[in-house]
Design a protein around this motif. Structure first.
Motif, PDB file in Angstrom:
ATOM      1  N   LYS A 135       9.778 -30.282 -21.872  1.00  0.00           N
ATOM      2  CA  LYS A 135       8.588 -30.629 -22.654  1.00  0.00           C
ATOM      3  C   LYS A 135       7.626 -29.444 -22.714  1.00  0.00           C
ATOM      4  CE  LYS A 135       7.910 -34.128 -19.970  1.00  0.00           C
ATOM      5  NZ  LYS A 135       7.379 -35.335 -19.306  1.00  0.00           N
ATOM      6  N   ARG A 136       7.094 -29.225 -23.896  1.00  0.00           N
ATOM      7  CA  ARG A 136       6.043 -28.219 -24.067  1.00  0.00           C
ATOM      8  C   ARG A 136       4.706 -28.925 -24.268  1.00  0.00           C
ATOM      9  NH1 ARG A 136       9.580 -25.505 -28.615  1.00  0.00           N
ATOM     10  NH2 ARG A 136      10.226 -27.676 -28.615  1.00  0.00           N
ATOM     11  N   LEU A 137       3.625 -28.200 -24.055  1.00  0.00           N
ATOM     12  CA  LEU A 137       2.293 -28.806 -24.088  1.00  0.00           C
ATOM     13  C   LEU A 137       1.454 -28.162 -25.186  1.00  0.00           C
ATOM     14  CD1 LEU A 137       0.631 -30.933 -22.473  1.00  0.00           C
ATOM     15  CD2 LEU A 137      -0.298 -29.038 -21.135  1.00  0.00           C
ATOM     16  N   TRP A 138       0.783 -29.033 -25.951  1.00  0.00           N
ATOM     17  CA  TRP A 138      -0.074 -28.580 -27.043  1.00  0.00           C
ATOM     18  C   TRP A 138      -1.472 -29.150 -26.862  1.00  0.00           C
ATOM     19  CZ3 TRP A 138       1.287 -25.970 -31.802  1.00  0.00           C
ATOM     20  CH2 TRP A 138       2.612 -25.532 -31.839  1.00  0.00           C
ATOM     21  N   LYS A 167      -6.664 -35.072 -26.139  1.00  0.00           N
ATOM     22  CA  LYS A 167      -6.635 -33.687 -26.624  1.00  0.00           C
ATOM     23  C   LYS A 167      -5.311 -32.992 -26.341  1.00  0.00           C
ATOM     24  CE  LYS A 167     -11.121 -33.775 -27.635  1.00  0.00           C
ATOM     25  NZ  LYS A 167     -11.648 -33.668 -29.018  1.00  0.00           N
ATOM     26  N   LEU A 168      -4.576 -33.472 -25.333  1.00  0.00           N
ATOM     27  CA  LEU A 168      -3.344 -32.816 -24.925  1.00  0.00           C
ATOM     28  C   LEU A 168      -2.129 -33.637 -25.365  1.00  0.00           C
ATOM     29  CD1 LEU A 168      -4.320 -31.691 -21.313  1.00  0.00           C
ATOM     30  CD2 LEU A 168      -4.353 -30.313 -23.399  1.00  0.00           C
ATOM     31  N   PHE A 169      -1.108 -32.947 -25.855  1.00  0.00           N
ATOM     32  CA  PHE A 169       0.075 -33.621 -26.376  1.00  0.00           C
ATOM     33  C   PHE A 169       1.336 -32.927 -25.871  1.00  0.00           C
ATOM     34  CE2 PHE A 169      -3.137 -35.183 -29.117  1.00  0.00           C
ATOM     35  CZ  PHE A 169      -2.674 -36.329 -29.738  1.00  0.00           C
ATOM     36  N   TYR A 170       2.326 -33.744 -25.521  1.00  0.00           N
ATOM     37  CA  TYR A 170       3.650 -33.220 -25.220  1.00  0.00           C
ATOM     38  C   TYR A 170       4.415 -33.017 -26.527  1.00  0.00           C
ATOM     39  CZ  TYR A 170       3.697 -33.966 -20.120  1.00  0.00           C
ATOM     40  OH  TYR A 170       3.469 -33.899 -18.766  1.00  0.00           O
ATOM     41  N   CYS A 171       5.189 -31.958 -26.572  1.00  0.00           N
ATOM     42  CA  CYS A 171       6.113 -31.752 -27.684  1.00  0.00           C
ATOM     43  C   CYS A 171       7.507 -32.040 -27.157  1.00  0.00           C
ATOM     44  CB  CYS A 171       6.025 -30.319 -28.207  1.00  0.00           C
ATOM     45  SG  CYS A 171       7.181 -29.995 -29.564  1.00  0.00           S
ATOM     46  N   SER A 172       8.112 -33.098 -27.660  1.00  0.00           N
ATOM     47  CA  SER A 172       9.434 -33.507 -27.210  1.00  0.00           C
ATOM     48  C   SER A 172      10.193 -34.089 -28.396  1.00  0.00           C
ATOM     49  CB  SER A 172       9.326 -34.545 -26.094  1.00  0.00           C
ATOM     50  OG  SER A 172      10.591 -34.949 -25.624  1.00  0.00           O
ATOM     51  N   LEU A 210      -3.581 -37.977 -13.158  1.00  0.00           N
ATOM     52  CA  LEU A 210      -2.636 -37.603 -14.205  1.00  0.00           C
ATOM     53  C   LEU A 210      -1.838 -36.395 -13.736  1.00  0.00           C
ATOM     54  CD1 LEU A 210      -1.605 -37.817 -17.184  1.00  0.00           C
ATOM     55  CD2 LEU A 210      -3.471 -36.275 -17.805  1.00  0.00           C
ATOM     56  N   THR A 211      -0.525 -36.463 -13.876  1.00  0.00           N
ATOM     57  CA  THR A 211       0.347 -35.336 -13.542  1.00  0.00           C
ATOM     58  C   THR A 211       1.013 -34.824 -14.813  1.00  0.00           C
ATOM     59  OG1 THR A 211       0.802 -36.189 -11.325  1.00  0.00           O
ATOM     60  CG2 THR A 211       2.336 -34.572 -12.207  1.00  0.00           C
ATOM     61  N   LEU A 212       0.896 -33.514 -15.034  1.00  0.00           N
ATOM     62  CA  LEU A 212       1.491 -32.888 -16.215  1.00  0.00           C
ATOM     63  C   LEU A 212       2.574 -31.907 -15.786  1.00  0.00           C
ATOM     64  CD1 LEU A 212      -1.709 -32.027 -18.306  1.00  0.00           C
ATOM     65  CD2 LEU A 212      -0.193 -33.982 -18.592  1.00  0.00           C
ATOM     66  N   ASP A 213       3.711 -31.961 -16.457  1.00  0.00           N
ATOM     67  CA  ASP A 213       4.801 -31.007 -16.248  1.00  0.00           C
ATOM     68  C   ASP A 213       5.242 -30.497 -17.612  1.00  0.00           C
ATOM     69  OD1 ASP A 213       5.537 -31.252 -13.242  1.00  0.00           O
ATOM     70  OD2 ASP A 213       5.448 -33.339 -13.920  1.00  0.00           O
ATOM     71  N   TRP A 214       5.299 -29.169 -17.760  1.00  0.00           N
ATOM     72  CA  TRP A 214       5.720 -28.622 -19.041  1.00  0.00           C
ATOM     73  C   TRP A 214       6.281 -27.208 -18.852  1.00  0.00           C
ATOM     74  CZ3 TRP A 214       0.776 -28.239 -17.306  1.00  0.00           C
ATOM     75  CH2 TRP A 214       0.086 -27.050 -17.492  1.00  0.00           C
ATOM     76  N   VAL A 215       6.843 -26.666 -19.903  1.00  0.00           N
ATOM     77  CA  VAL A 215       7.433 -25.334 -19.853  1.00  0.00           C
ATOM     78  C   VAL A 215       6.845 -24.486 -20.973  1.00  0.00           C
ATOM     79  CG1 VAL A 215       9.585 -26.234 -18.902  1.00  0.00           C
ATOM     80  CG2 VAL A 215       9.378 -25.909 -21.373  1.00  0.00           C
ATOM     81  N   ALA A 216       6.940 -23.176 -20.769  1.00  0.00           N
ATOM     82  CA  ALA A 216       6.553 -22.247 -21.826  1.00  0.00           C
ATOM     83  C   ALA A 216       7.733 -22.053 -22.766  1.00  0.00           C
ATOM     84  CB  ALA A 216       6.118 -20.921 -21.221  1.00  0.00           C
ATOM     85  N   SER A 238      15.090 -16.749 -18.123  1.00  0.00           N
ATOM     86  CA  SER A 238      14.080 -17.254 -17.190  1.00  0.00           C
ATOM     87  C   SER A 238      12.978 -17.956 -17.965  1.00  0.00           C
ATOM     88  CB  SER A 238      13.491 -16.104 -16.365  1.00  0.00           C
ATOM     89  OG  SER A 238      14.489 -15.504 -15.566  1.00  0.00           O
ATOM     90  N   MET A 239      12.477 -19.032 -17.403  1.00  0.00           N
ATOM     91  CA  MET A 239      11.417 -19.781 -18.057  1.00  0.00           C
ATOM     92  C   MET A 239      10.313 -20.110 -17.064  1.00  0.00           C
ATOM     93  SD  MET A 239      13.207 -23.551 -18.424  1.00  0.00           S
ATOM     94  CE  MET A 239      12.178 -23.857 -19.815  1.00  0.00           C
ATOM     95  N   GLU A 240       9.093 -20.182 -17.553  1.00  0.00           N
ATOM     96  CA  GLU A 240       7.943 -20.569 -16.736  1.00  0.00           C
ATOM     97  C   GLU A 240       7.822 -22.086 -16.757  1.00  0.00           C
ATOM     98  OE1 GLU A 240       6.066 -18.628 -14.957  1.00  0.00           O
ATOM     99  OE2 GLU A 240       6.860 -16.693 -15.635  1.00  0.00           O
ATOM    100  N   VAL A 241       7.763 -22.690 -15.573  1.00  0.00           N
ATOM    101  CA  VAL A 241       7.599 -24.135 -15.432  1.00  0.00           C
ATOM    102  C   VAL A 241       6.242 -24.391 -14.787  1.00  0.00           C
ATOM    103  CG1 VAL A 241       8.544 -26.253 -14.464  1.00  0.00           C
ATOM    104  CG2 VAL A 241      10.087 -24.412 -15.156  1.00  0.00           C
TER     105      VAL A 241
END
Length: 288
Positions: free
Chosen positions: A234-237, A190-195, A212-218, A168-171
């Motif tokens: 994509k993860r968020l940093w 300040k915010l970056f996607y990790c992909s 701005l719309t952001l979508d990422w996972v833990a 299971s993952m948090e979206v």
């Protein structure tokens, strides 16, 4: 090569350079010159290109620096061709003219710095101060959504043995709206996607200057790194803290830090306290 032949060659080079870079006041100063800047063609005069002698363009077209040419013989500059129009117009008029909805101030500032047109750099600094003062009052509204999703992946247990696993993952999803375009750009820096193993600024995802719309996972325990890429997860940093955002609590904390540093404060009337505490809605306001 004999001394007389060398002297003749040097004289030929001198006269060629003299023809290409004529003395100020000569008629050739107004002759058309075509530039290829990053694939876009511009036609101007030598007088315009050398209107600021201390700039890089002034040095290039006065013969102090070498110039490259494309296959058509046009002077080639490997820089952004789209924003060069604003630099060229400044060379012509000494006035910065930008459309009201201009969204590439950062790019134009970098290009002006590359060409080292000092009066343009100063004009851009004044313009940014003007824009900042114009955005006195602002509103920031963030709506957060979260869901749990099952992700399936293969695990290599031995050279020829693979097993199917799931977890299971948090979206997370954040819809961000602000009346301040400059704040959204600040947030984007300040915010970056990790992909694909690389960090990329979310500024490149700003298609609407106010939204701005952001979508990422833990992070998913046991999920191999290559699966994030394969499944487009994509993860968020946040930088410069270099912290991965694995929960809405961390996301809210980091956004509040950035917003409060830019003069925002929590709206006392919206949202409802229960919504704010459950991280569903964030609404902040700024008065200057």
């Amino acid at each position: 090569m004999s001394p007389s032949e060398l002297s003749s060659l040097l004289m030929s080079i001198f006269y060629l350079a003299k023809d290409y870079f004529p003395a100020p006041g000569s008629s050739a100063m107004s002759d058309p010159i075509t530039l290829n800047v990053g694939g876009k063609l511009y036609t101007t005069s030598l007088a315009t290109l050398t209107s600021f002698p201390d700039s890089m363009l002034g040095a290039m077209f006065s013969g102090k620096m070498p110039t490259k040419r494309d296959s058509q013989g046009n002077c080639f500059i490997d820089r952004d061709g789209k924003v060069f129009r604003y630099i060229l117009n400044f060379l012509r008029t000494s006035h910065l003219d930008l459309p009201e909805d201009f969204q590439e101030m950062g790019l134009l500032r970098r290009e002006a710095d590359f060409y080292q047109v000092q009066p343009l750099i100063e004009a851009l600094q004044e313009k940014e101060v003007e824009l900042s003062k114009a955005e006195k009052n602002a509103m920031l509204n963030i709506t957060l959504n979260q869901r749990v999703q099952t992700v399936h992946f293969t695990v290599r247990e031995a050279p020829q043995i693979y097993s199917l696993s799931s977890s299971s993952m948090e979206v997370f999803n954040a819809n961000i709206f602000s009346t301040s375009c400059l704040f959204l750009k600040l947030l984007g820096s300040k915010l970056f996607y990790c992909s694909n193993g690389n960090l990329s600024s979310i500024t490149s995802h700003l298609q609407d200057p106010n939204h701005l719309t952001l979508d990422w996972v833990a992070n998913v325990e046991g999920l191999p790194e290559e699966e994030y890429t394969k499944q487009n997860l994509k993860r968020l940093w946040v930088v410069p803290a270099n912290k991965q955002i694995n929960s809405f609590q961390v996301f809210v904390e980091e956004v509040l830090k950035i917003a409060l540093s830019d003069g925002f404060c929590i709206d006392s009337s919206h949202p409802h306290a229960l919504d704010f505490m459950s991280n569903k809605i964030i609404r902040l306001i700024r008065y200057r």
